[in-house]
Design an enzyme around this catalytic site. Structure first.
Site, mmCIF file in Angstrom:
data_model
loop_
_atom_site.group_PDB
_atom_site.id
_atom_site.type_symbol
_atom_site.label_atom_id
_atom_site.label_comp_id
_atom_site.label_asym_id
_atom_site.label_seq_id
_atom_site.Cartn_x
_atom_site.Cartn_y
_atom_site.Cartn_z
ATOM 1 N N GLU A 181 0.804 -1.235 0.000
ATOM 2 C CA GLU A 181 0.000 0.000 0.000
ATOM 3 C C GLU A 181 0.834 1.281 0.000
ATOM 4 O O GLU A 181 0.739 2.105 0.926
ATOM 5 C CB GLU A 181 -0.939 0.010 1.205
ATOM 6 C CG GLU A 181 -1.890 -1.147 1.240
ATOM 7 C CD GLU A 181 -2.986 -0.990 2.286
ATOM 8 O OE1 GLU A 181 -2.933 -0.037 3.075
ATOM 9 O OE2 GLU A 181 -3.903 -1.827 2.307
ATOM 10 N N GLU A 335 -5.305 -8.674 1.380
ATOM 11 C CA GLU A 335 -5.846 -8.244 2.692
ATOM 12 C C GLU A 335 -7.327 -7.969 2.560
ATOM 13 O O GLU A 335 -7.775 -7.376 1.569
ATOM 14 C CB GLU A 335 -5.178 -6.952 3.191
ATOM 15 C CG GLU A 335 -3.820 -7.118 3.799
ATOM 16 C CD GLU A 335 -3.246 -5.802 4.327
ATOM 17 O OE1 GLU A 335 -4.011 -4.969 4.852
ATOM 18 O OE2 GLU A 335 -2.023 -5.627 4.189
#
Ligand code: BGC
Length: 437
Positions: A181, A335
């Site tokens: 991320e 995730e």
């Protein structure tokens, strides 16, 4: 009825070094020490449900904001992998802590490298396939002192570390997630100035973004050179943007929000990915607001929200996955999870996200695995320990692990390689915002 997922589908969880290991010394651990008092004081200005305040540590306590021993996973990884195995997981995503491997510039800590070799062996011994993340937001202190991602040599420093890790651990791992991320870090460190960083604003954000993209590209070249058979990806946070009403302004905002948040970075690393890791947590409903332009970006119904206030919206994963089809790459859901201390939503949360994933697979998206966030309760960055994301509860005083009911529900899914629908009508009504499935 059993909705079977594709053969060889991978089922497991994800964790990251700083959030579980304990005993780290990096830019985050130092930032925590400087900011814990302030964060606890700010938390004191809000009202909190009793179940949060009765827990330990809670948001009003300073120690909540210091990662310290975290889950002591550094010493207990075997016990934790035994738990994962007993829950039928066949894959596990974890990250290497750069600050352990290279505590001082250009100096490698062989003992720590050995530690990660042992971690990988422990997974292999249990027939659990490792996905190794090479950077999950934390940096060595020496790197931070050089300006971190604003230093023009940052991609080179990072690639040198990656080269070392792959040289040492390359025989034990096939799947590499280079960055986790990057844009979330940029947003919070360099744009909003909330997380560790010394500067914030547009130019520094842009610079950091370019350096992270370059770091990915360089690292990719190193890995491919050393271990050509490796599979390389990114774990990228995707937000599902939807227009409140399909009018001109909403559509324009949606287009740009989607492009900047979901695609811009990926274009910078085009051709240097074997798979896309999709981290999906939430959606944003766009409603143009002339007087508060920033509010235009988020006008959610918030019918069901997690412990940290994120709207639970399983349908969003379907739209994201469908959109990823255009990249023509395998996708792993690297995730997806929910802060839910009382374990009220988690089992349904998983099931409903998987039903939407199943639908996307049926429509041709090549999804190959699901990693729930997370195996254990862990240190949730600037929020500290109070949000509980784990399938397994951690008692932070005793370090005792206790499996939540949702862990067993997910274990059934892993074992069956699919989701069982008991009563199709009840299940496919997909509570928590997924009524259109
Ligand atoms: C991050 C994790 C974090 C999780 C929940 C993801 O954005 O990769 O480190 O704990 O979200 O907030």
């Amino acid at each position: 009825m059993l909705l079977k997922f594709p053969k060889f589908f991978l089922w497991g969880t994800a964790i990251s070094s700083h959030q579980v290991e304990g005993g780290n010394f990096n830019d985050w651990s130092e930032w925590e020490k400087q900011n814990a008092k302030y964060l606890a004081r700010e938390a004191g200005k809000r009202s909190w449900p009793a179940y949060v305040l009765n827990d330990y540590p809670n948001p009003l306590q300073e120690e909540n904001y210091i990662s310290g021993r975290a889950c002591d996973h550094y010493n207990r990884y075997e016990e934790d992998f035994d738990i994962a195995k007993s829950l039928n997981h066949n894959v596990h995503r974890f990250s290497i802590e750069w600050s352990r491997v290279e505590p001082r510039e250009g100096e490698w800590d062989q003992k720590e490298i050995e530690h990660y070799k042992n971690v990988l062996r422990a997974l292999r011994d249990r027939n659990i396939e490792p996905f190794v993340t090479l950077w999950h937001w934390t940096n060595p202190v020496w790197f931070a002192e050089k300006g971190a991602w604003l230093n023009k040599k940052a991609p080179f420093y990072f690639a040198r570390y990656v080269e070392k890790v792959v040289n040492e651990l390359g025989d034990l791992a096939n799947f590499w997630v280079i960055l986790n991320e990057p844009t979330v870090l940029i947003l919070n460190c360099y744009w909003r100035g909330l997380w560790p960083s010394r500067k914030n604003g547009f130019l520094v954000s842009y610079k950091a973004l370019n350096n992270l993209a370059m770091a990915h590209n360089l690292a990719y070249e190193k890995i491919i050179f050393l271990k050509p058979q490796s599979r390389i990806g990114i774990a990228y946070n995707f937000t599902c943007f939807e227009a409140h009403k399909e009018n001109f302004f909403n559509k324009i905002i949606k287009y740009f929000a989607d492009y900047l948040n979901n695609h811009y970075f990926l274009e910078k690393i085009k051709g240097k990915l074997h798979f896309i890791g999709c981290n999906y947590y939430f959606h944003n409903r766009i409603k143009f607001n002339l007087f508060h332009p920033v509010k235009s970006l988020k006008d959610n119904e918030n019918k069901f929200v997690s412990g940290i206030g994120w709207e639970i919206y399983p349908e969003g994963i379907y739209h994201i996955l469908k959109d990823l089809k255009k990249y023509n790459l395998p996708v792993y859901i690297t995730e997806n999870g929910v802060a839910d201390a009382r374990d009220k939503y988690r089992a349904d949360f998983i099931k409903n996200h998987l039903l939407w994933t199943y639908k996307a697979i049926g429509e041709g998206v090549d999804v190959r695995g699901y990693f729930h966030w997370s195996l254990l309760d862990n240190f949730e960055w600037d929020k500290g320990f109070w949000p509980r994301f784990g399938l397994v509860e951690v008692d932070y005083k005793t370090m005792e692990r206790k499996m939540r009911q949702s862990a067993f529900e997910y274990a059934k899914i892993c074992k069956n390689n699919g989701v069982i629908l008991n009563t199709p009508e009840a299940d496919t009504s997909c509570r928590y915002g997924a009524s259109k499935y």
